[in-house]
Scaffold this active site. Structure first.
Site, PDB file in Angstrom:
ATOM      1  N   LYS A 103     -14.573  58.644  48.420  1.00 22.50           N
ATOM      2  CA  LYS A 103     -15.294  58.767  47.139  1.00 22.50           C
ATOM      3  C   LYS A 103     -16.736  58.356  47.380  1.00 22.50           C
ATOM      4  O   LYS A 103     -17.011  57.561  48.284  1.00 22.50           O
ATOM      5  CB  LYS A 103     -14.690  57.831  46.083  1.00 22.50           C
ATOM      6  CG  LYS A 103     -14.989  58.254  44.662  1.00 22.50           C
ATOM      7  CD  LYS A 103     -14.080  59.394  44.262  1.00 22.50           C
ATOM      8  CE  LYS A 103     -14.208  59.792  42.819  1.00 22.50           C
ATOM      9  NZ  LYS A 103     -13.078  60.636  42.418  1.00 22.50           N
ATOM     10  N   ASP A 143     -17.546  65.404  40.766  1.00 20.90           N
ATOM     11  CA  ASP A 143     -16.972  64.305  39.992  1.00 20.90           C
ATOM     12  C   ASP A 143     -17.883  64.146  38.773  1.00 20.90           C
ATOM     13  O   ASP A 143     -18.538  65.110  38.393  1.00 20.90           O
ATOM     14  CB  ASP A 143     -16.945  63.045  40.889  1.00 20.90           C
ATOM     15  CG  ASP A 143     -15.952  62.010  40.405  1.00 20.90           C
ATOM     16  OD1 ASP A 143     -14.791  62.085  40.801  1.00 20.90           O
ATOM     17  OD2 ASP A 143     -16.341  61.120  39.627  1.00 20.90           O
ATOM     18  N   TYR A 221      -7.958  71.159  27.386  1.00 16.75           N
ATOM     19  CA  TYR A 221      -7.844  72.524  26.871  1.00 16.75           C
ATOM     20  C   TYR A 221      -6.809  73.313  27.676  1.00 16.75           C
ATOM     21  O   TYR A 221      -5.892  73.911  27.103  1.00 16.75           O
ATOM     22  CB  TYR A 221      -9.188  73.271  26.883  1.00 16.75           C
ATOM     23  CG  TYR A 221      -8.971  74.757  26.701  1.00 16.75           C
ATOM     24  CD1 TYR A 221      -8.512  75.245  25.466  1.00 16.75           C
ATOM     25  CD2 TYR A 221      -9.117  75.656  27.744  1.00 16.75           C
ATOM     26  CE1 TYR A 221      -8.227  76.595  25.294  1.00 16.75           C
ATOM     27  CE2 TYR A 221      -8.834  77.002  27.589  1.00 16.75           C
ATOM     28  CZ  TYR A 221      -8.386  77.472  26.353  1.00 16.75           C
ATOM     29  OH  TYR A 221      -8.090  78.795  26.193  1.00 16.75           O
TER      30      TYR A 221
END
Ligand code: NAD
Length: 406
Positions: A103, A143, A221
């Site tokens: 990360k 991200d 969604y």
């Protein structure tokens, strides 16, 4: 605020006890393999220069190249990226991808940058970390506040540095830059496959199974879309402005139109407008937090009525709330499994780039299903074997896969 890296470390320590992990392996896994802090200069539009600080944490690569996003945010800290890199190690391991965990990020408020400044910053950051990334070393992705356009600039910069096109160095690219079909739907669709697994396991009838979804962005969604298309009854949906509820079911595609034209789901007609907090406490079968972290905490956990919770957001349930839900026999499918559809399709993108292949959306969807559904079954069996909740089952499975390879 709690130190996220300490949280990740104590979570690992807890799992290590559960699976009797060798203490020398635990000691190693508590720390990232490598943590790099860089500073670099970016030319601003007015001709001045500003210095920015960025990080990349590479937690573990025994299962494959480090994999994980790059975020641009003023809140990025070394502790945060170290924690997130460790979680990525478990997330890729739980779905059996040949990747490790990484990360990174840059401390910056992107709202204060022009498009050209953002591009120069993205390229400068890649120059600063170019030595430690690569298609077989460490593969970043988008991200918070980074996106396919940013990934395109980064791939271009990296390709210039190494002197050849290198699309597999970063995933989450636009289709024309080598991105994969199906990445947009991936996380929500992966969550839907988990829902199907729950339905099979617990014999839930689609047309009577009610679902509340918190968050109506990319993940919320697509989850709601696939669930309602398959015949499940989505009865509540929310965004940051509030929630809507109709016990008879909600037309998900119409809600999207309303959100796109009027700005919020709360502008729908023929529904009750309620708060996000009320949505969490609705008497539904399945609750899907798909927005932000820590929404289910000690203060509201005992009021959650849903029997099944699918964590599509990262960290929506605090550890205290998790214990309360477990005691009440709620079934929580943990984030590292439930929202792994995104990283799984990222793996497909990397694979297609490396092998010069282009898969159709249907192929991607099928391969995602064939990855995430078996992972659910394995996590479920592991939890049964350990007499634990699914979160511990998922962690135990992931940590065992990594430590066996060590
Ligand atoms: P997004 O920005 O597209 O959507 C976020 C949604 O949450 C929006 O509808 C927003 O209105 C809503 N929201 C924001 N604050 C809220 C609040 N306080 N209460 C209720 N709703 C609120 O983001 P996304 O990509 O859909 O990501 C959602 C979550 O899923 C995040 O936790 C993210 O880390 C996680 N996740 C995303 C992916 C991915 O592929 N996009 C992969 C893994 C995990």
């Amino acid at each position: 605020m709690q130190d996220p890296f300490k949280n990740a470390q104590s979570q690992l320590t807890k799992v290590a006890k559960l699976i009797n992990l060798d203490s020398a392996k635990l000691e190693k896994l508590l720390l990232p393999d490598r943590f790099v802090e860089v500073s670099f200069r970016v030319r601003m539009d007015d001709g001045s220069y500003q210095t920015f600080v960025g990080y990349r944490s590479q937690h573990n690569n025994v299962l494959g190249p480090y994999k994980g996003g790059l975020r641009f945010s003023t809140y990025v800290t070394p502790e945060e990226v170290k924690a997130l890199s460790m979680w990525m190690t478990w997330k890729t391991a739980v779905v059996n991808l040949p990747f490790g965990g990484g990360k990174g990020g840059v401390k910056v408020d992107t709202k204060k940058l022009s498009e050209a400044e953002l591009e120069r910053l993205s390229r400068a950051f890649i120059r600063a970390i170019a030595d430690i990334i690569g298609p077989d070393k460490d593969v970043p992705a988008p991200d918070m506040y980074t996106n396919p356009t940013v990934m395109g600039w980064m791939v271009d910069e990296y390709s210039k540095i190494v002197g050849r096109p290198s699309p597999a160095v970063i995933t989450g690219k636009k289709i024309e830059d080598g991105g994969s079909q199906g990445r947009v739907e991936a996380t929500g669709l992966g969550g839907f496959y988990i829902l199907e697994e729950l339905a099979t396991k617990f014999k839930l009838e689609k047309d009577t199974t009610t679902i509340a979804v918190q968050g109506f962005g990319n993940v919320g969604y697509y989850f709601a879309y696939f669930a309602s298309k398959a015949g499940f009854k989505v009865v509540a949906i929310s965004d940051s402005k509030g929630a809507i509820y109709n016990p008879n079911g909600i037309d998900v595609e119409h809600v999207l139109e309303v959100k796109q034209t009027a700005g919020s789901v709360t502008n729908m007609s023929d529904v009750d407008v309620i708060s996000n907090e009320e949505l969490l406490k609705l008497d539904v079968d399945v609750l899907v937090p798909a927005a932000i972290e820590n929404v289910i905490a000690e203060t509201n956990a005992d009021k959650i009525k849903a029997k099944y919770i699918i964590e599509l957001a990262n960290g929506p349930i605090t550890p205290e709330a998790d214990s309360i839900l477990h005691a009440k026999n709620r079934i929580v499918v943990p984030d590292i499994l439930a929202n792994s559809g995104g990283v799984t399709v990222s793996y497909f993108e990397w694979y297609q780039n490396k092998h010069n292949e282009k898969w159709t959306k249907e192929e991607v969807f099928k391969k995602l299903e064939d990855t995430i559904k078996p992972a659910f079954k394995e996590v479920y069996s592991k939890a049964e074997e350990l007499n634990s909740d699914l979160r511990m089952g998922a962690y135990a499975l992931a940590v065992s896969r990594v430590t066996e390879k060590m």
